[in-house]
Design an enzyme around this catalytic site. Structure first.
Site, PDB file in Angstrom:
ATOM      1  N   ARG A 234       0.861  -1.186   0.000  1.00 52.34           N
ATOM      2  CA  ARG A 234       0.000   0.000   0.000  1.00 52.34           C
ATOM      3  C   ARG A 234       0.899   1.238   0.000  1.00 52.34           C
ATOM      4  NH1 ARG A 234      -3.423  -2.724  -1.648  1.00 52.34           N
ATOM      5  NH2 ARG A 234      -5.470  -3.203  -0.783  1.00 52.34           N
ATOM      6  N   GLU A 263      -2.556   7.445  -4.953  1.00 56.78           N
ATOM      7  CA  GLU A 263      -2.887   6.765  -6.217  1.00 56.78           C
ATOM      8  C   GLU A 263      -4.355   6.847  -6.588  1.00 56.78           C
ATOM      9  OE1 GLU A 263      -1.704   2.649  -5.166  1.00 56.78           O
ATOM     10  OE2 GLU A 263      -3.824   2.119  -5.410  1.00 56.78           O
ATOM     11  N   HIS A 295      -0.737  -0.201  -9.790  1.00 56.16           N
ATOM     12  CA  HIS A 295      -1.508  -1.164  -8.988  1.00 56.16           C
ATOM     13  C   HIS A 295      -1.987  -2.333  -9.849  1.00 56.16           C
ATOM     14  CE1 HIS A 295      -3.624  -1.296  -4.879  1.00 56.16           C
ATOM     15  NE2 HIS A 295      -3.557  -2.518  -5.347  1.00 56.16           N
ATOM     16  N   GLN A 296      -1.031  -2.952 -10.513  1.00 55.58           N
ATOM     17  CA  GLN A 296      -1.362  -4.079 -11.399  1.00 55.58           C
ATOM     18  C   GLN A 296      -0.804  -5.403 -10.902  1.00 55.58           C
ATOM     19  OE1 GLN A 296       1.308  -2.686 -14.917  1.00 55.58           O
ATOM     20  NE2 GLN A 296       1.548  -4.901 -14.904  1.00 55.58           N
TER      21      GLN A 296
END
Ligand code: NAD
Length: 341
Positions: A234, A263, A295-296
């Site tokens: 995170r 993000e 964030h993949q």
């Protein structure tokens, strides 16, 4: 059960509909993120399905509860965006998908490590421009290097297993000691020792008040010069401004992140035609030794299938009054380190 699915992308719909065949639940897909302003869309839905950037805070939960929602279904593992105390007070059950792609996330962390070390992101561009010079592409052998893993649950353990395969030494830090990590040869140490001795540090703990800005100026000061920092957990585990200072002094030799504190303003959207207003993020993108993905890490076919199936099973469990193993309740205080899972 009638379920309002927020933050829907085409791939969410594809995998949820496939898992919902034959139809078990009445899924209604909404593109907007859930927040106070959009909660009205869920009026009359007993269940609301959300992802990492939906704001499931107290005002939103109160609006949902007053319009009949009794179940929040997270289609992700992290639940830092949910006010669990308020949900509990309002009688709203919260369920999640605790382990949909531990391999996918750990493998993505390894991808960042390999790319940063061997400068594959730079080599890709150079070769396409006919530049075959090697200057600036010097890497190091992973074999024999020390990897510090903070958070040794499902993902941290798998990262340890993979890095062990490369011949790395493993240092670990967690509020629990995972026997599987110890069996792998991982040595649990306190954070200052991990910071001082790791060539690569990878973060795999959840975001909690205790871990917020775990990596700050004070921590970076204790790290090895030119260490590599990886964050697929995170964004707010890292104080980004402090890491930028660390990159400028060279203490942080390279940075690979799949997550970023702010993000939610950027990730999962195509902003290629817009002016990005986040100057901290833009500064990060100017470093040749920084690799950012949006964030993949979770984003594999296997994970999306698991997420969809577990999400629908969670809803069925609650609907049919069964106990759901994936229910989450307000957390007790952090437990002592001597406990073993
Ligand atoms: P997990 O629950 O299996 O492991 C988390 C570990 O962190 C546990 O061992 C726990 O004891 C430890 N921990 C808790 N508080 C700590 C603290 N204060 N200091 C050190 N360790 C602490 O979770 P997981 O499945 O391994 O996932 C880890 C994190 O990865 C999640 O919290 C989530 O934020 C993130 N994640 C990211 C993606 C992505 O696509 N980038 C996908 C899934 C999960």
């Amino acid at each position: 059960m009638k379920v309002a699915v927020f933050s829907t992308k085409a791939y969410d719909r594809q995998f949820l509909e496939a898992a919902n065949s034959p139809k078990q639940h009445d899924l209604v897909f909404f593109e907007p993120r859930l927040n106070q302003d959009t909660a009205i869309l869920a009026a009359g839905f007993p269940a609301v399905c959300v992802f990492v950037h939906d704001q499931v805070d107290a005002p939103t939960l109160e609006m949902l509860a007053s319009r009949g929602t009794r179940l929040i279904v997270l289609r992700c593992a992290g639940f830092n965006n949910v006010d669990l105390n308020t949900a509990s007070k309002l009688g709203i059950t919260v369920v999640r998908v605790p382990a949909y792609s531990p391999y996918g996330v750990a493998e993505h962390a390894v991808g960042l490590i390999l790319s940063l070390n061997r400068k594959i992101h730079r080599a890709y561009n150079r070769v396409r421009e006919g530049n075959f010079a090697l200057d600036g592409l010097l890497g190091f052998n992973l074999n024999g290097r020390t990897v510090g893993i903070i958070g040794t649950g499902k993902i941290g353990l798998i990262l340890g297993q993979i890095m062990k395969g490369f011949g790395c030494h493993l240092l670990a830090y967690d509020v629990y000691h995972n026997p599987e990590m110890e069996a792998l040869g991982g040595k649990y140490v306190e954070l200052p020792e991990l910071f001082a001795n790791s060539d690569i540090i990878s973060l795999h703990c959840p975001l909690t008040p205790e871990t917020h800005h775990l990596i700050n100026a004070e921590a970076i000061e204790q790290m090895k010069p030119r260490m590599m920092l990886i964050n697929t957990s995170r964004g707010a585990l890292i104080n980004t401004q402090d890491v930028i200072e660390g990159l400028k002094t060279g203490r942080v030799g390279s940075l690979g992140v799949d997550v970023y504190e702010q993000e939610s303003e950027l990730f999962f959207e195509d902003l290629s035609g817009e002016i990005i207003q986040d100057d901290v993020f833009q500064r990060l993108t100017t470093f040749p030794n920084v690799l950012i993905t949006g964030h993949q890490a979770f984003f594999t076919e296997d994970a999306l299938r698991n997420i969809a199936e577990t999400t629908l099973n969670n809803i069925s469990d609650i609907e049919q009054g069964r106990s759901c193993p994936n229910e989450i309740r307000p957390q007790p205080e952090v437990e002592p380190k001597i406990l073993v899972k």
